[in-house]
Design a protein around this motif. Structure first.
Motif, PDB file in Angstrom:
ATOM      1  N   LYS A 136       0.902  -1.212  -0.077  1.00  0.00           N
ATOM      2  CA  LYS A 136       0.005   0.192  -0.003  1.00  0.00           C
ATOM      3  C   LYS A 136       0.852   1.180   0.152  1.00  0.00           C
ATOM      4  O   LYS A 136       0.502   2.210  -0.648  1.00  0.00           O
ATOM      5  CB  LYS A 136      -0.854   0.061   1.287  1.00  0.00           C
ATOM      6  N   LEU A 137       1.957   1.266   0.739  1.00  0.00           N
ATOM      7  CA  LEU A 137       2.797   2.329   0.988  1.00  0.00           C
ATOM      8  C   LEU A 137       3.321   2.747  -0.627  1.00  0.00           C
ATOM      9  O   LEU A 137       3.524   3.672  -1.152  1.00  0.00           O
ATOM     10  CB  LEU A 137       4.125   2.181   1.949  1.00  0.00           C
ATOM     11  N   LYS A 138       3.896   1.441  -1.176  1.00  0.00           N
ATOM     12  CA  LYS A 138       4.340   1.687  -2.567  1.00  0.00           C
ATOM     13  C   LYS A 138       3.506   2.147  -3.585  1.00  0.00           C
ATOM     14  O   LYS A 138       3.822   2.979  -4.368  1.00  0.00           O
ATOM     15  CB  LYS A 138       5.002   0.258  -3.079  1.00  0.00           C
ATOM     16  N   ALA A 139       2.155   1.543  -3.650  1.00  0.00           N
ATOM     17  CA  ALA A 139       1.088   1.889  -4.467  1.00  0.00           C
ATOM     18  C   ALA A 139       0.845   3.486  -4.431  1.00  0.00           C
ATOM     19  O   ALA A 139       0.609   4.196  -5.458  1.00  0.00           O
ATOM     20  CB  ALA A 139       0.043   1.144  -4.321  1.00  0.00           C
ATOM     21  N   SER A 140       0.864   4.108  -2.930  1.00  0.00           N
ATOM     22  CA  SER A 140       0.458   5.752  -2.897  1.00  0.00           C
ATOM     23  C   SER A 140       1.727   6.455  -3.029  1.00  0.00           C
ATOM     24  O   SER A 140       1.503   7.624  -2.806  1.00  0.00           O
ATOM     25  CB  SER A 140      -0.187   5.538  -1.544  1.00  0.00           C
ATOM     26  N   GLY A 141       2.993   5.645  -3.238  1.00  0.00           N
ATOM     27  CA  GLY A 141       3.722   6.672  -3.451  1.00  0.00           C
ATOM     28  C   GLY A 141       4.590   7.184  -1.893  1.00  0.00           C
ATOM     29  O   GLY A 141       4.958   8.347  -2.049  1.00  0.00           O
ATOM     30  N   GLU A 142       4.459   6.476  -1.135  1.00  0.00           N
ATOM     31  CA  GLU A 142       4.817   7.154   0.573  1.00  0.00           C
ATOM     32  C   GLU A 142       5.943   6.263   0.982  1.00  0.00           C
ATOM     33  O   GLU A 142       6.160   5.081   0.446  1.00  0.00           O
ATOM     34  CB  GLU A 142       3.605   6.738   1.413  1.00  0.00           C
ATOM     35  N   LYS A 143       6.596   6.670   1.999  1.00  0.00           N
ATOM     36  CA  LYS A 143       7.562   6.060   2.509  1.00  0.00           C
ATOM     37  C   LYS A 143       7.694   6.491   4.220  1.00  0.00           C
ATOM     38  O   LYS A 143       7.012   7.556   4.337  1.00  0.00           O
ATOM     39  CB  LYS A 143       8.822   6.367   2.025  1.00  0.00           C
ATOM     40  N   VAL A 144       7.968   5.412   4.941  1.00  0.00           N
ATOM     41  CA  VAL A 144       8.098   5.589   6.138  1.00  0.00           C
ATOM     42  C   VAL A 144       9.715   6.103   6.584  1.00  0.00           C
ATOM     43  O   VAL A 144      10.628   5.531   6.155  1.00  0.00           O
ATOM     44  CB  VAL A 144       8.019   4.573   7.135  1.00  0.00           C
ATOM     45  N   VAL A 145       9.706   7.455   7.252  1.00  0.00           N
ATOM     46  CA  VAL A 145      11.010   7.937   7.354  1.00  0.00           C
ATOM     47  C   VAL A 145      11.343   8.362   8.994  1.00  0.00           C
ATOM     48  O   VAL A 145      10.057   8.645   9.614  1.00  0.00           O
ATOM     49  CB  VAL A 145      11.327   9.310   6.311  1.00  0.00           C
ATOM     50  N   ARG A 146      12.451   8.763   9.052  1.00  0.00           N
ATOM     51  CA  ARG A 146      12.731   9.178  10.432  1.00  0.00           C
ATOM     52  C   ARG A 146      12.788  10.784  10.556  1.00  0.00           C
ATOM     53  O   ARG A 146      13.541  11.370  10.004  1.00  0.00           O
ATOM     54  CB  ARG A 146      14.071   8.718  10.895  1.00  0.00           C
ATOM     55  N   LYS A 147      11.771  11.223  11.370  1.00  0.00           N
ATOM     56  CA  LYS A 147      11.803  12.759  11.625  1.00  0.00           C
ATOM     57  C   LYS A 147      12.631  13.142  12.782  1.00  0.00           C
ATOM     58  O   LYS A 147      12.130  12.832  13.833  1.00  0.00           O
ATOM     59  CB  LYS A 147      10.544  13.351  12.090  1.00  0.00           C
ATOM     60  N   LYS A 148      13.819  13.589  12.474  1.00  0.00           N
ATOM     61  CA  LYS A 148      14.488  13.577  13.733  1.00  0.00           C
ATOM     62  C   LYS A 148      14.411  14.847  14.528  1.00  0.00           C
ATOM     63  O   LYS A 148      14.120  15.906  13.948  1.00  0.00           O
ATOM     64  CB  LYS A 148      16.104  13.614  13.088  1.00  0.00           C
ATOM     65  N   ALA A 149      14.405  14.899  15.876  1.00  0.00           N
ATOM     66  CA  ALA A 149      14.470  15.919  16.830  1.00  0.00           C
ATOM     67  C   ALA A 149      15.647  16.657  16.801  1.00  0.00           C
ATOM     68  O   ALA A 149      16.634  16.158  16.784  1.00  0.00           O
ATOM     69  CB  ALA A 149      13.735  15.355  18.141  1.00  0.00           C
ATOM     70  N   VAL A 150      15.469  17.889  17.148  1.00  0.00           N
ATOM     71  CA  VAL A 150      16.474  18.746  17.112  1.00  0.00           C
ATOM     72  C   VAL A 150      17.079  18.564  18.359  1.00  0.00           C
ATOM     73  O   VAL A 150      16.298  18.955  19.455  1.00  0.00           O
ATOM     74  CB  VAL A 150      16.103  20.155  16.780  1.00  0.00           C
ATOM     75  N   PRO A 151      18.482  18.529  18.574  1.00  0.00           N
ATOM     76  CA  PRO A 151      19.256  18.445  19.925  1.00  0.00           C
ATOM     77  C   PRO A 151      19.077  19.724  20.608  1.00  0.00           C
ATOM     78  O   PRO A 151      19.336  20.938  19.829  1.00  0.00           O
ATOM     79  CB  PRO A 151      20.626  17.763  19.623  1.00  0.00           C
ATOM     80  N   THR A 152      19.151  19.875  21.915  1.00  0.00           N
ATOM     81  CA  THR A 152      19.192  20.999  22.656  1.00  0.00           C
ATOM     82  C   THR A 152      20.305  20.700  23.791  1.00  0.00           C
ATOM     83  O   THR A 152      20.878  19.461  23.948  1.00  0.00           O
ATOM     84  CB  THR A 152      17.922  21.170  23.414  1.00  0.00           C
ATOM     85  N   PRO A 153      20.803  21.766  24.681  1.00  0.00           N
ATOM     86  CA  PRO A 153      22.004  21.535  25.278  1.00  0.00           C
ATOM     87  C   PRO A 153      21.365  20.491  26.693  1.00  0.00           C
ATOM     88  O   PRO A 153      22.181  19.815  27.169  1.00  0.00           O
ATOM     89  CB  PRO A 153      22.182  23.076  26.155  1.00  0.00           C
ATOM     90  N   LYS A 154      20.112  20.590  26.920  1.00  0.00           N
ATOM     91  CA  LYS A 154      19.522  19.536  28.006  1.00  0.00           C
ATOM     92  C   LYS A 154      19.345  18.208  27.447  1.00  0.00           C
ATOM     93  O   LYS A 154      19.358  17.253  28.361  1.00  0.00           O
ATOM     94  CB  LYS A 154      18.326  20.105  28.582  1.00  0.00           C
ATOM     95  N   ASN A 155      19.039  18.056  26.217  1.00  0.00           N
ATOM     96  CA  ASN A 155      18.728  16.795  25.352  1.00  0.00           C
ATOM     97  C   ASN A 155      19.740  16.812  24.213  1.00  0.00           C
ATOM     98  O   ASN A 155      19.141  16.818  23.172  1.00  0.00           O
ATOM     99  CB  ASN A 155      17.205  16.612  25.296  1.00  0.00           C
ATOM    100  N   PRO A 156      20.950  16.334  24.321  1.00  0.00           N
ATOM    101  CA  PRO A 156      21.592  16.436  23.094  1.00  0.00           C
ATOM    102  C   PRO A 156      21.439  15.372  22.121  1.00  0.00           C
ATOM    103  O   PRO A 156      21.779  15.318  21.006  1.00  0.00           O
ATOM    104  CB  PRO A 156      23.198  16.164  23.651  1.00  0.00           C
ATOM    105  N   THR A 157      20.827  14.029  22.695  1.00  0.00           N
ATOM    106  CA  THR A 157      20.106  13.079  22.001  1.00  0.00           C
ATOM    107  C   THR A 157      18.683  12.866  21.948  1.00  0.00           C
ATOM    108  O   THR A 157      18.369  11.912  22.641  1.00  0.00           O
ATOM    109  CB  THR A 157      21.171  11.817  22.297  1.00  0.00           C
ATOM    110  N   PRO A 158      18.196  13.620  21.313  1.00  0.00           N
ATOM    111  CA  PRO A 158      16.576  13.613  21.456  1.00  0.00           C
ATOM    112  C   PRO A 158      15.886  12.547  20.957  1.00  0.00           C
ATOM    113  O   PRO A 158      14.691  12.133  21.034  1.00  0.00           O
ATOM    114  CB  PRO A 158      15.989  14.931  20.977  1.00  0.00           C
ATOM    115  N   GLY A 159      16.576  11.659  19.916  1.00  0.00           N
ATOM    116  CA  GLY A 159      15.924  10.434  19.207  1.00  0.00           C
ATOM    117  C   GLY A 159      15.265  11.011  17.835  1.00  0.00           C
ATOM    118  O   GLY A 159      15.391  12.015  17.379  1.00  0.00           O
ATOM    119  N   HIS A 160      14.116  10.240  17.499  1.00  0.00           N
ATOM    120  CA  HIS A 160      13.404  10.490  16.302  1.00  0.00           C
ATOM    121  C   HIS A 160      12.087  10.059  16.223  1.00  0.00           C
ATOM    122  O   HIS A 160      11.791   9.300  17.179  1.00  0.00           O
ATOM    123  CB  HIS A 160      14.074   9.931  15.155  1.00  0.00           C
TER     124      HIS A 160
END
Length: 481
Positions: free
Chosen positions: A295-319
């Motif tokens: 279904k993803l392929k047929a609709s031209g979509e893809k699952v991607v990682r939306k990375k969170a922007v690191p901050t001084p308090k949280n240098p590795t916020p994940g995605h």
């Protein structure tokens, strides 16, 4: 974390927070993957196996710095046999599976440990965990044996077992296998030096817990009726790490004493092994997960990682995992402004070349310029278009540049675009040093486009150098079987 919203994430949402930020990473991973590719690529070439696919040559334009990289009409084949390509395949599969699992199965709210529950973050987590297991076989295949036939028979027994399950008493417990992955182990053999044992790893869910005695009967039936070794493990904690282990084809690092690895095999044995793997269905999505990916392929979509922007308090916020629509030429150019609107070209008719045809737009990635920036892929790139469509496409490139430049400056980038494209778009972008820039109409690039043999020779010289570096890092040639 997985986004629960139904709409796709826009390119701006994915690109704006990261464009222009310093990379903060080195390129050890890229060099390590290149070194790992060296020997398999050389052996695949000696065996006559397809190594790369031929596509149309195009240019990759950095939307911020306006650097232009020529991509010749050859790409490494996307297969598990090539380590660097396998890395990307496994990562995408892990993201797809986590997204599918989180949004498909019933969920509950998990509140992080905090005294003030009003201000703490809440996460939706599936009630039914994703687990892993393995089907094994007692059969070992010696070098130059028929490994394909053995794996085909093993997969057939698994298929018969799943068909039996769907019509059995146990189906009420909701045992579902979502992904099957071939895996292989090497061992010493007195006759042929090396023997290979194939097994199949799998991801599964169990919607209703089986009582202990029923589970024991189910496992016994699978083992005795279908001659399958059947082993299961607990819930998956890290999807990416688990996928790297379960879909690896063979181990790259020794974890046990006297363990035999692919790197220990002689060239002849390794070539036989790669030939047997070539053409196998080593990864097989099943059931609802397979339908989700179709279904993803047929609709031209893809699952991607939306990375969170690191901050001084949280240098590795994940995605966060989100769906996004692939930006093809029709979307980027607009339905009416597309070079080939629907119905404008007769079926079977040859399309005329379009100057500066925008093929796709890539999300931000680390670059040698030291920043994250998106890229635009362009076919038939020229700075001096003679057609109206070519000039219009050049205007789209400029629009991409101004958009990305605004994001980069907002994120603290204070550099200046350079090169001929920068001078064309904005006369004030005229750097003092132009020696490091190469653009599409330069003599050097034209020579690369004209003679693919030169590109291929350089490609293989790079592979041989990488293999020498890999052997030096491992302490010499060593003993191979």
């Amino acid at each position: 974390m997985v986004s629960s919203r139904k709409r796709c994430a826009t390119f701006t949402e994915l690109a704006a927070p990261w464009t222009g930020r310093k990379t903060g990473i080195d390129y050890d991973l890229r060099e390590r993957l290149q070194n790992m590719d060296a020997r398999p690529l050389r052996l695949m070439k000696e065996a006559g196996l397809a190594i790369y696919t031929r596509t149309e040559a195009m240019d990759r334009v950095g939307d911020v710095t306006l650097g232009v990289e020529h991509l010749p009409g050859m790409r490494l084949r996307r297969t598990l046999l090539i380590p660097s390509q396998a890395y990307g395949i496994r990562r995408q599969l892990a993201d797809d599976l986590l997204y599918f699992h989180t949004l498909t199965f019933p969920k509950k709210r998990r509140v992080s440990n905090s005294r003030d529950t009003r201000n703490c973050a809440e996460k939706l987590v599936p009630v039914i965990p994703l687990c892993v297991g393995t089907f094994t076989s007692k059969e070992h295949v010696g070098v130059y044996g028929d490994l394909k036939k053995e794996m085909k028979q093993l997969r057939a027994r698994i298929s018969r077992m799943l068909y039996w399950y769907n019509n059995s008493f146990y189906t009420q417990f909701g045992f579902q296998i979502h992904l099957l992955m071939n895996d292989f182990a090497f061992a010493h053999c007195s006759k042929r030096g090396v023997k290979v044992n194939g097994h199949v790893n799998f991801f599964y869910t169990l919607s209703k817990r089986m009582p202990k005695e029923i589970w024991a009967g189910f496992c016994q039936t699978v083992r005795e009726k279908f001659k399958l070794g059947f082993y299961v493990d607990g819930p998956v904690r890290s999807h990416s790490d688990t996928m790297d282990y379960m879909a690896k084809l063979y181990k790259a690092e020794r974890t046990k004493k006297d363990e035999l690895l692919f790197s220990d095999l002689s060239d002849e044995a390794a070539i036989w092994f790669l030939e047997e793997l070539n053409g196998m269905r080593n990864l097989t999505p099943r059931g609802d997960f397979a339908a989700f990916r179709r279904k993803l392929k047929a609709s031209g979509e893809k699952v991607v990682r939306k990375k969170a922007v690191p901050t001084p308090k949280n240098p590795t916020p994940g995605h966060e995992l989100v769906r996004t629509r692939k930006l093809n030429s029709r979307i980027l150019s607009g339905a009416d402004g597309s070079p080939f609107p629907k119905g404008s070209v007769r079926q079977g008719a040859k399309k005329a070349p379009v100057e500066n045809m925008i093929v796709a737009r890539e999300r931000p990635s680390p670059t040698t310029a030291g920043i994250w920036q998106p890229h635009t892929l362009v076919r038939n790139f020229t700075l001096t278009p003679v057609t109206e469509q070519g000039k219009r496409n050049l205007g789209l490139l400029r629009r991409h540049h101004l958009q990305a430049l605004g994001w980069a400056q907002k994120n603290g980038w204070s550099g200046r675009p350079s090169g001929a494209l920068a001078r064309l778009f904005a006369p004030q972008h005229n750097p003092d040093d132009e020696r490091g820039f190469m653009y599409a109409n330069s003599p050097r690039l034209v020579a690369d486009c004209a003679d693919e043999g030169v590109v291929e020779d350089a490609f293989w010289r790079e592979i041989m150098a990488a293999e020498v570096a890999m052997r030096a890092q491992q302490g010499g040639m060593g003993h191979r079987i």
